[in-house]
Design a protein around this motif. Structure first.
Motif, PDB file in Angstrom:
ATOM      1  N   CYS A 121       1.489  -1.661   0.025  1.00 51.86           N
ATOM      2  CA  CYS A 121      -0.259  -0.116  -0.026  1.00 51.86           C
ATOM      3  C   CYS A 121       1.143   1.209  -0.160  1.00 51.86           C
ATOM      4  CB  CYS A 121      -1.134   0.096   1.028  1.00 51.86           C
ATOM      5  SG  CYS A 121      -1.493   1.479   1.845  1.00 51.86           S
ATOM      6  N   VAL A 125      -2.950   3.933  -3.438  1.00 55.39           N
ATOM      7  CA  VAL A 125      -3.602   2.781  -3.817  1.00 55.39           C
ATOM      8  C   VAL A 125      -4.296   3.866  -3.399  1.00 55.39           C
ATOM      9  CG1 VAL A 125      -3.825   1.273  -2.526  1.00 55.39           C
ATOM     10  CG2 VAL A 125      -2.057   1.580  -3.292  1.00 55.39           C
ATOM     11  N   ASP A 278      -6.635  -3.948  -5.287  1.00 57.82           N
ATOM     12  CA  ASP A 278      -6.215  -2.306  -5.685  1.00 57.82           C
ATOM     13  C   ASP A 278      -4.646  -2.292  -4.801  1.00 57.82           C
ATOM     14  OD1 ASP A 278      -8.610  -1.760  -7.617  1.00 57.82           O
ATOM     15  OD2 ASP A 278      -8.822  -0.411  -5.539  1.00 57.82           O
ATOM     16  N   GLN A 280      -0.797  -3.213  -4.677  1.00 58.13           N
ATOM     17  CA  GLN A 280      -0.285  -3.643  -5.367  1.00 58.13           C
ATOM     18  C   GLN A 280       1.232  -5.075  -5.273  1.00 58.13           C
ATOM     19  OE1 GLN A 280       3.445  -0.448  -6.253  1.00 58.13           O
ATOM     20  NE2 GLN A 280       3.944  -1.923  -8.100  1.00 58.13           N
ATOM     21  N   GLU A 281       0.852  -5.760  -5.376  1.00 57.38           N
ATOM     22  CA  GLU A 281       1.299  -7.851  -5.845  1.00 57.38           C
ATOM     23  C   GLU A 281       2.738  -7.516  -6.171  1.00 57.38           C
ATOM     24  OE1 GLU A 281       0.810 -12.010  -5.887  1.00 57.38           O
ATOM     25  OE2 GLU A 281      -0.106 -10.589  -7.058  1.00 57.38           O
ATOM     26  N   VAL A 282       4.034  -7.494  -5.785  1.00 55.54           N
ATOM     27  CA  VAL A 282       5.467  -7.787  -5.969  1.00 55.54           C
ATOM     28  C   VAL A 282       6.141  -8.109  -5.584  1.00 55.54           C
ATOM     29  CG1 VAL A 282       5.868  -4.704  -5.992  1.00 55.54           C
ATOM     30  CG2 VAL A 282       6.043  -5.988  -3.924  1.00 55.54           C
TER      31      VAL A 282
END
Length: 437
Positions: A121, A125, A278, A280-282
């Motif tokens: 987050c 976002v 919503d 962000q996947e890293v």
């Protein structure tokens, strides 16, 4: 008249037929008429072509040998030539490592790459479910309105400025009318000016409460906090709002009985929507807990976060529900990072809860929040929850009339500030004084 023209046309056709010629502009079909009925019954029309004809059609024709030709480019001419191909040159090797012009390693070869994804987050976002989603991610119970300790400051006239309403009116007029030479200032201009003016009014209380001098505003600092929620690894990191730090922390807002009563609270879910939507996947990340300040900083305790939504275009600004979710996530992140420093990384119920406040505004509408971190055991939804108090959608004023309204050469509404609501600034001032009064 039409009858005469028709008779002349028929006579012309008769003369052309006798002479064997075709008049200009008239199309006639010669020859036998086309058959209108079905095709005659023949072996081809009933059973299809014979196998010999099919085999001849299916036969592969010999393919001519392809001769490789060299691509003709305009490299020798050193300028673009229509019809010639664009040359491709090998990558230039500078002979030393330049970090500003380096492609860098691939994601698969990075040292921080992990198989387990992390949901981040950051300040961009925008949560689909808004505050409900932030409550689930932070394991927080919502209480409408401000806590009693803040309301007591709001309702006490001793904690107010002299001629406070007039001073607030001047601050709004300075930001909306006097600070610019434009006819109507833009939001990115008047929103920060209004915030600085309101903070200046709050600082005037330092003469009465000397402990207010032991505070500091920090801009462009970076926060990092990691926690696990059920099967998800979550992280709050990056730049966020303007943080006011203090020497002493804010005392707990909720009593021990209220904290224990949160065990019975059931967090609201929004199935089938994923709680990490919503975010962000890293896969390249570092599990880091950092308050953004070095050890020994003289103002170590977070006090209040200020978020300014000053974008001129409406789609670029957060909606009030999204702004409240952002305020909760970063207030939680600052409190959690401070809890890791004080109590370690082991999940536990905190002996001394950590309180962080937050204020968000777009230059007219204000959002007030008080967050209390009670536990760092966030994996399960059972047990003690955190607490948040929210007072939302408080207008500081109704309208700023930058250009007077004129009808029939008569000024019907002069320029000025209309609908000032002093109660909103009282809450702003109460959150500033909270912890020092």
């Amino acid at each position: 008249m039409a009858a005469v023209v028709a008779l002349e046309a028929m006579a012309a056709l008769r003369r052309a037929a006798r002479a064997g010629t075709q008049p200009r502009g008239i199309v006639t079909h010669t020859g036998p008429p086309r058959p209108r009925g079905p095709l005659p019954r023949t072996p081809w029309t009933t059973r299809g072509p014979p196998p010999e004809a099919l085999s001849r059609r299916a036969e592969r024709r010999p393919v001519r040998e392809q001769v490789e030709l060299d691509t003709v480019t305009y490299a020798a001419r050193q300028h673009r030539v229509p019809g010639l191909a664009r040359p491709r040159f090998p990558a230039w090797q500078r002979g030393w490592h330049d970090p500003w012009h380096s492609p860098g390693p691939r994601y698969e070869d990075m040292a921080l790459r992990k198989e387990r994804g992390c949901f981040v987050c950051h300040q961009r976002v925008r949560m689909l479910e808004g505050l409900r989603q932030a409550q689930w991610l932070t394991k927080t119970k919502l209480v409408q309105g401000l806590p009693p300790s803040v309301l007591s400051i709001v309702n006490d006239p001793a904690h107010q400025l002299q001629d406070q309403d007039e001073a607030v009116h001047r601050a709004i007029a300075h930001a909306r009318l006097w600070e610019t030479t434009e006819v109507a200032p833009r939001r990115e201009k008047y929103c920060p000016v209004l915030f600085e003016d309101l903070i200046h009014l709050c600082r005037l209380m330092t003469m009465k409460y000397p402990s207010l001098a032991k505070r500091m505003l920090a801009r462009n600092y970076r926060i990092a906090a990691v926690w696990e929620r059920e099967s998800f690894l979550l992280q709050v990191r990056g730049l966020n709002g303007i943080l006011m730090n203090s020497v002493a922390p804010i005392p707990p807002v909720a009593s021990k009985e209220e904290i224990l009563a949160t065990e019975e609270h059931v967090l609201e879910t929004f199935y089938p929507i994923s709680p990490t939507i919503d975010l962000q996947e890293v896969n390249v990340y570092r599990e880091l807990n950092d308050t953004g300040f070095k050890d020994g900083y003289p103002y170590p305790h977070p006090h209040t976060l200020y978020f300014l939504e000053s974008a001129n275009v409406r789609p670029d600004r957060f909606r009030p529900e999204q702004l409240r979710a952002k305020m909760l996530m970063f207030a939680f992140g600052n409190a959690l990072a401070k809890a890791r420093v004080l109590y370690g990384n082991d999940p536990k119920v905190l002996e001394q809860p950590i309180v962080v406040q937050s204020v968000g505004t777009d230059g007219q509408l204000f959002q007030f929040m008080v967050f209390q971190l009670n536990t760092t055991d966030l994996v399960s939804s059972d047990g003690i929850k955190n607490l948040v108090w929210i007072d939302s959608d408080q207008n500081l004023y109704e309208k700023a009339q930058c250009v007077p309204e004129v009808k029939k050469r008569v000024v019907t509404k002069p320029a000025g500030i209309y609908g000032v609501q002093p109660e909103t600034f009282k809450k702003f001032l109460a959150l500033y004084l909270h912890g020092a009064v």
